[in-house]
Scaffold this motif. Structure first.
Motif, PDB file in Angstrom:
ATOM      1  N   PRO A  99      67.290  28.885 -30.921  1.00 36.92           N
ATOM      2  CA  PRO A  99      66.769  29.459 -29.670  1.00 36.92           C
ATOM      3  C   PRO A  99      65.292  29.845 -29.756  1.00 36.92           C
ATOM      4  N   LEU A 100      64.487  29.063 -30.415  1.00 35.06           N
ATOM      5  CA  LEU A 100      63.098  29.429 -30.630  1.00 35.06           C
ATOM      6  C   LEU A 100      62.294  29.587 -29.344  1.00 35.06           C
ATOM      7  N   CYS A 101      62.596  28.814 -28.306  1.00 44.31           N
ATOM      8  CA  CYS A 101      61.812  28.923 -27.074  1.00 44.31           C
ATOM      9  C   CYS A 101      62.660  28.617 -25.851  1.00 44.31           C
ATOM     10  N   SER A 102      62.197  29.130 -24.714  1.00 45.71           N
ATOM     11  CA  SER A 102      62.939  28.950 -23.465  1.00 45.71           C
ATOM     12  C   SER A 102      62.832  27.524 -22.945  1.00 45.71           C
ATOM     13  N   LYS A 103      61.705  26.861 -23.228  1.00 44.66           N
ATOM     14  CA  LYS A 103      61.522  25.456 -22.854  1.00 44.66           C
ATOM     15  C   LYS A 103      60.792  24.758 -23.989  1.00 44.66           C
ATOM     16  N   TYR A 104      61.217  23.530 -24.271  1.00 45.39           N
ATOM     17  CA  TYR A 104      60.566  22.753 -25.315  1.00 45.39           C
ATOM     18  C   TYR A 104      60.499  21.291 -24.861  1.00 45.39           C
ATOM     19  N   PRO A 105      59.500  20.969 -24.024  1.00 45.23           N
ATOM     20  CA  PRO A 105      59.393  19.629 -23.444  1.00 45.23           C
ATOM     21  C   PRO A 105      59.386  18.462 -24.432  1.00 45.23           C
ATOM     22  N   ASP A 111      55.569  14.949 -21.554  1.00 38.91           N
ATOM     23  CA  ASP A 111      54.182  15.069 -22.006  1.00 38.91           C
ATOM     24  C   ASP A 111      53.460  16.278 -21.419  1.00 38.91           C
ATOM     25  N   LEU A 112      53.878  16.719 -20.234  1.00 45.81           N
ATOM     26  CA  LEU A 112      53.194  17.805 -19.543  1.00 45.81           C
ATOM     27  C   LEU A 112      54.206  18.600 -18.727  1.00 45.81           C
ATOM     28  N   LEU A 113      54.173  19.915 -18.887  1.00 44.59           N
ATOM     29  CA  LEU A 113      55.046  20.818 -18.138  1.00 44.59           C
ATOM     30  C   LEU A 113      54.200  21.649 -17.188  1.00 44.59           C
ATOM     31  N   ILE A 114      54.684  21.821 -15.967  1.00 39.29           N
ATOM     32  CA  ILE A 114      54.024  22.675 -14.990  1.00 39.29           C
ATOM     33  C   ILE A 114      54.985  23.813 -14.679  1.00 39.29           C
ATOM     34  N   ASP A 115      54.542  25.052 -14.952  1.00 39.54           N
ATOM     35  CA  ASP A 115      55.428  26.213 -14.879  1.00 39.54           C
ATOM     36  C   ASP A 115      54.638  27.446 -14.451  1.00 39.54           C
ATOM     37  N   ASP A 116      55.343  28.409 -13.864  1.00 34.61           N
ATOM     38  CA  ASP A 116      54.698  29.646 -13.404  1.00 34.61           C
ATOM     39  C   ASP A 116      54.830  30.799 -14.393  1.00 34.61           C
ATOM     40  N   GLY A 119      55.242  33.557 -20.105  1.00 34.47           N
ATOM     41  CA  GLY A 119      55.941  33.424 -21.380  1.00 34.47           C
ATOM     42  C   GLY A 119      56.028  31.981 -21.836  1.00 34.47           C
ATOM     43  N   VAL A 120      56.219  31.056 -20.900  1.00 38.52           N
ATOM     44  CA  VAL A 120      56.259  29.633 -21.243  1.00 38.52           C
ATOM     45  C   VAL A 120      54.861  29.176 -21.666  1.00 38.52           C
ATOM     46  N   LYS A 121      53.834  29.727 -21.045  1.00 37.04           N
ATOM     47  CA  LYS A 121      52.461  29.416 -21.447  1.00 37.04           C
ATOM     48  C   LYS A 121      52.234  29.833 -22.903  1.00 37.04           C
ATOM     49  N   ILE A 122      52.713  31.010 -23.261  1.00 34.44           N
ATOM     50  CA  ILE A 122      52.592  31.498 -24.643  1.00 34.44           C
ATOM     51  C   ILE A 122      53.352  30.561 -25.589  1.00 34.44           C
ATOM     52  N   GLU A 123      54.555  30.146 -25.176  1.00 26.61           N
ATOM     53  CA  GLU A 123      55.336  29.209 -25.993  1.00 26.61           C
ATOM     54  C   GLU A 123      54.617  27.873 -26.145  1.00 26.61           C
ATOM     55  N   SER A 124      53.942  27.418 -25.093  1.00 25.56           N
ATOM     56  CA  SER A 124      53.233  26.136 -25.176  1.00 25.56           C
ATOM     57  C   SER A 124      52.119  26.202 -26.217  1.00 25.56           C
ATOM     58  N   GLU A 125      51.462  27.347 -26.284  1.00 25.80           N
ATOM     59  CA  GLU A 125      50.406  27.533 -27.289  1.00 25.80           C
ATOM     60  C   GLU A 125      51.005  27.631 -28.693  1.00 25.80           C
ATOM     61  N   ARG A 126      52.105  28.345 -28.813  1.00 27.82           N
ATOM     62  CA  ARG A 126      52.751  28.548 -30.106  1.00 27.82           C
ATOM     63  C   ARG A 126      53.353  27.252 -30.659  1.00 27.82           C
ATOM     64  N   TYR A 127      53.998  26.460 -29.778  1.00 33.07           N
ATOM     65  CA  TYR A 127      54.718  25.276 -30.240  1.00 33.07           C
ATOM     66  C   TYR A 127      53.993  23.966 -29.956  1.00 33.07           C
ATOM     67  N   GLY A 128      52.789  24.068 -29.404  1.00 29.50           N
ATOM     68  CA  GLY A 128      51.928  22.902 -29.278  1.00 29.50           C
ATOM     69  C   GLY A 128      52.295  21.870 -28.239  1.00 29.50           C
ATOM     70  N   PHE A 129      52.830  22.288 -27.103  1.00 29.38           N
ATOM     71  CA  PHE A 129      53.057  21.317 -26.030  1.00 29.38           C
ATOM     72  C   PHE A 129      52.113  21.600 -24.865  1.00 29.38           C
ATOM     73  N   LYS A 130      51.820  20.548 -24.103  1.00 29.23           N
ATOM     74  CA  LYS A 130      50.870  20.662 -22.999  1.00 29.23           C
ATOM     75  C   LYS A 130      51.557  21.264 -21.775  1.00 29.23           C
ATOM     76  N   MET A 131      50.857  22.216 -21.173  1.00 26.26           N
ATOM     77  CA  MET A 131      51.404  22.900 -20.011  1.00 26.26           C
ATOM     78  C   MET A 131      50.273  23.301 -19.073  1.00 26.26           C
ATOM     79  N   ILE A 132      50.559  23.231 -17.793  1.00 30.43           N
ATOM     80  CA  ILE A 132      49.674  23.793 -16.778  1.00 30.43           C
ATOM     81  C   ILE A 132      50.380  25.018 -16.237  1.00 30.43           C
TER      82      ILE A 132
END
Length: 157
Positions: A99-105, A111-116, A119-132
């Motif tokens: 359960p490391l993250c709420s979303k893991y694209p 390739d790219l997640l768009i989310d409001d 917390g998901v933004k923080i996860e994107s930075e931590r786990y290295g996925f692209k997010m807007i």
């Protein structure tokens, strides 16, 4: 490129009031349970599809994937793939990411997640996925997404 959108707070109203648009009268929406989409959603998804991108939904909601597919079809949008919380849990547990993250694209080839959600933004930075990260109160949200997408696309070239 495979681009996924979150639902609640991004494309569908939740805790924050979004400007909504629907081609269905309120009585039909209420009777049939058709949720309205955020104003600009149809045009934004058409833009991405015209760019040759796959449009997906990635939500932590337990809404049935069939319901989500029909919901978007009723609004004139064809979705290439859907990840709800059930699918997310099944795949990430199997791959020992949960359960490391709420979303893991990356687990779904997204390739790219768009989310409001911040917390998901923080996860994107931590786990290295692209997010807007798009705030629900953003008035010009579709243009913000298109501008960020174009920056990301230029980096891929």
């Amino acid at each position: 490129m495979r681009i996924a959108f979150d639902l609640d707070g991004t494309l569908i109203e939740s805790a924050y009031a979004l400007p909504l648009k629907s081609k269905w009268p309120q009585l039909v929406r209420k009777f049939c349970g058709i949720e309205s989409l955020r104003e600009g959603t149809l045009e934004l998804m058409q833009y991405f599809q015209q760019q040759g991108e796959e449009v997906w939904i990635y939500t932590t909601s337990y809404r049935n994937t069939f319901y989500i597919r029909i919901l978007f079809l009723l609004h004139g949008i064809v979705i290439s793939g859907i990840i709800n919380q059930t699918v997310h849990n099944r795949i990430l547990r199997k791959n020992a990411v949960w359960p490391l993250c709420s979303k893991y694209p990356p687990a779904f080839g997204i390739d790219l997640l768009i989310d409001d959600q911040e917390g998901v933004k923080i996860e994107s930075e931590r786990y290295g996925f692209k997010m807007i990260w798009i705030k629900p109160e953003e008035k010009d949200w579709t243009q913000v997404i298109i501008d960020e997408y174009q920056k990301i696309k230029r980096q891929h070239v």
